[in-house]
Motif scaffolding. Structure first.
Motif, short mmCIF file in Angstrom:
data_model
loop_
_atom_site.label_atom_id
_atom_site.label_comp_id
_atom_site.label_asym_id
_atom_site.label_seq_id
_atom_site.Cartn_x
_atom_site.Cartn_y
_atom_site.Cartn_z
N VAL A 81 38.16 36.32 33.43
CA VAL A 81 38.89 36.62 34.67
C VAL A 81 37.99 37.40 35.63
O VAL A 81 37.91 37.09 36.83
CB VAL A 81 40.19 37.41 34.38
CG1 VAL A 81 40.93 37.74 35.66
CG2 VAL A 81 41.08 36.63 33.41
N ALA A 82 37.28 38.38 35.09
CA ALA A 82 36.38 39.19 35.92
C ALA A 82 35.29 38.30 36.54
O ALA A 82 34.86 38.54 37.68
CB ALA A 82 35.75 40.30 35.09
N ALA A 83 34.88 37.29 35.79
CA ALA A 83 33.83 36.39 36.29
C ALA A 83 34.29 35.62 37.53
O ALA A 83 33.47 35.10 38.29
CB ALA A 83 33.42 35.42 35.19
N GLN A 84 35.58 35.56 37.73
CA GLN A 84 36.13 34.90 38.92
C GLN A 84 36.25 35.86 40.10
O GLN A 84 36.83 35.52 41.13
CB GLN A 84 37.50 34.29 38.59
CG GLN A 84 37.48 33.22 37.52
CD GLN A 84 36.79 31.93 37.97
OE1 GLN A 84 36.70 31.66 39.18
NE2 GLN A 84 36.29 31.15 37.02
N GLY A 85 35.76 37.06 39.92
CA GLY A 85 35.83 38.03 41.02
C GLY A 85 37.15 38.78 41.09
O GLY A 85 37.47 39.37 42.12
N ASP B 28 49.46 30.73 43.92
CA ASP B 28 49.31 29.62 44.86
C ASP B 28 48.42 30.07 46.04
O ASP B 28 48.80 30.98 46.79
CB ASP B 28 50.71 29.24 45.37
CG ASP B 28 50.68 28.00 46.23
OD1 ASP B 28 49.90 27.08 45.93
OD2 ASP B 28 51.44 27.96 47.22
N PRO B 29 47.25 29.44 46.22
CA PRO B 29 46.34 29.90 47.28
C PRO B 29 46.98 29.98 48.68
O PRO B 29 46.83 31.02 49.34
CB PRO B 29 45.19 28.89 47.23
CG PRO B 29 45.16 28.45 45.78
CD PRO B 29 46.60 28.41 45.37
N PRO B 30 47.72 28.98 49.16
CA PRO B 30 48.33 29.12 50.49
C PRO B 30 49.34 30.28 50.56
O PRO B 30 49.41 30.99 51.58
CB PRO B 30 49.03 27.78 50.72
CG PRO B 30 48.34 26.82 49.81
CD PRO B 30 47.91 27.60 48.62
N GLU C 107 40.34 30.40 42.42
CA GLU C 107 40.76 29.70 43.65
C GLU C 107 41.53 30.63 44.58
O GLU C 107 41.31 30.64 45.79
CB GLU C 107 41.68 28.51 43.30
CG GLU C 107 40.97 27.31 42.72
CD GLU C 107 41.98 26.24 42.30
OE1 GLU C 107 42.97 26.02 43.03
OE2 GLU C 107 41.77 25.65 41.23
N VAL C 108 42.43 31.42 44.00
CA VAL C 108 43.20 32.37 44.83
C VAL C 108 42.28 33.44 45.41
O VAL C 108 42.34 33.75 46.60
CB VAL C 108 44.36 32.99 44.03
CG1 VAL C 108 45.13 34.00 44.88
CG2 VAL C 108 45.30 31.91 43.50
N VAL C 109 41.38 33.96 44.57
CA VAL C 109 40.42 34.97 45.03
C VAL C 109 39.66 34.46 46.25
O VAL C 109 39.54 35.15 47.27
CB VAL C 109 39.42 35.32 43.90
CG1 VAL C 109 38.22 36.11 44.46
CG2 VAL C 109 40.10 36.10 42.79
N ARG C 110 39.13 33.22 46.14
CA ARG C 110 38.27 32.71 47.20
C ARG C 110 39.07 32.32 48.45
O ARG C 110 38.53 32.29 49.55
CB ARG C 110 37.47 31.50 46.68
CG ARG C 110 36.39 31.92 45.66
CD ARG C 110 35.53 30.76 45.20
NE ARG C 110 36.26 29.78 44.38
CZ ARG C 110 36.47 29.90 43.06
NH1 ARG C 110 36.01 30.95 42.39
NH2 ARG C 110 37.12 28.97 42.41
N SER C 111 40.36 32.07 48.30
CA SER C 111 41.11 31.60 49.47
C SER C 111 41.79 32.73 50.25
O SER C 111 42.07 32.58 51.43
CB SER C 111 42.16 30.57 49.06
OG SER C 111 43.32 31.21 48.60
#
Lengths: 225, 225
Positions: free
Chosen positions: B180-184, B116-118, B157-161
């Protein structure tokens, strides 16, 4: 009064908690025990997630502090440290006493369970502050397992060999507590208090019995010992 | 290289342990993984008594140290601290991250599980060093429970938030790790390594896939994202 005799006095009676006491919710029951004169509580819930145990420790700490009592957490050193409890109670399945002692402040209390005098001496050397010795009269508090009764004389052997404050544990009631106290040990009680409708009354009665036994140890010894 | 990018590099692949790996005893399998280039191990055994987990941590630490890798202990902060591991991995059922952060050295690493990003942002503020995000492709590693798959985009989304290093976890294999790696994110792998007859080979292949994906992130994104 020295720090150790202070601890002995506080460990005259440890109340071990059950997650669902008969006498009400856990916080209320612990409050009753403290008001009745108990000076040591051990929070014990082998099934609870660490998050719940942590929350419960935080809930109980202000009460315990207000009564100049001690709060121990069973097994979970991490919960005890994170929540700021007074100590942890460890057994043979837990992290070794010496490894814990090396990482915690001197004021943090470590209890250790054993009924074996040499193991008790080793725990004292490793840095334990007190021993839980039992099961004195047997117990069914460990899920599905009845521990063999070692009897109060064996508690006395551990007391005399380890030099630490000891508490007998396992099946202790108003009727048999004096025999444990006569061996120079305190008592740890779970069922007799947690299954009581009025836990404060049981604590008051236990403390009276224990105080009387501590004043007249000879009278409590079995004939021929 | 900064401390954080160092951590990101080490967390490209975390191998989570199973008490009985298919490829041999746990120490040998971990040694193979480290020799194959893995730089982070998470010791995970939810059934083991703390004494056993402590002993296993001590057994693995010299190996991990010799490879300049990190050793995390799942859930048990007390074991991690007493044994001198590099960190602990916590979840919602464990002691809260801020309570742990307040009691451990700055160098001690705290991982936290969330999808969950938050919640991830809150964990970062509370002092977490990295997040485990999943289950990316579902998993059956938690006894009798199949986690719902969140997919790699949710990991992104979690990575970026949250701003922390993240590792995707849950059902990750050679075939899907690149997504998954492509998402950072790095990846945490249990079954693909622990069920392998030659775990070192799987680790080598995974690291190759991950390194390629990290070099060409755009090529791994799904069309339209």
């Amino acid at each position: 009064m020295s720090r150790e005799s202070d601890l002995r006095r506080q460990l005259r009676l440890i109340v071990l908690t059950h997650p669902r006491p008969a006498g009400g919710n856990l916080v209320d029951v612990v409050a009753e025990c403290l008001e009745a004169g108990c000076r040591a509580i051990q929070l014990r819930d082998k099934q609870a997630p660490a998050a719940d145990l942590y929350r419960q420790t935080l809930d109980l700490l202000p009460l315990v502090r207000a009564h100049d009592a001690l709060l121990f957490v069973n097994d979970r050193l991490d919960v005890a440290l994170a929540a700021g409890a007074d100590g942890v109670h460890l057994g043979p399945d837990d992290i070794p006493v010496e490894a814990v002692r090396a990482r915690v402040p001197d004021t943090f209390r470590i209890g250790y369970s054993t009924d074996d005098p040499p193991v008790g001496r080793a725990a004292a050397v490793a840095g334990a502050d007190y021993l839980g010795v039992g099961a004195v009269f047997g117990t069914i508090s460990k899920v599905g397992l009845e521990d063999e009764a070692i009897g109060p004389e064996r508690v006395g052997e551990v007391v005399r060999s380890c030099g630490l404050p000891c508490v007998g544990i396992g099946g202790i009631t108003l009727e048999n507590a004096a025999a444990v106290a006569a061996q120079g040990a305190g008592v740890a009680v779970l069922g007799a208090v947690m299954q009581a409708g009025r836990p404060g009354d049981v604590v008051r009665d236990l403390l009276q019995v224990l105080s009387r036994a501590a004043d007249e140890p000879a009278a409590q010894e079995a004939p021929g010992t």
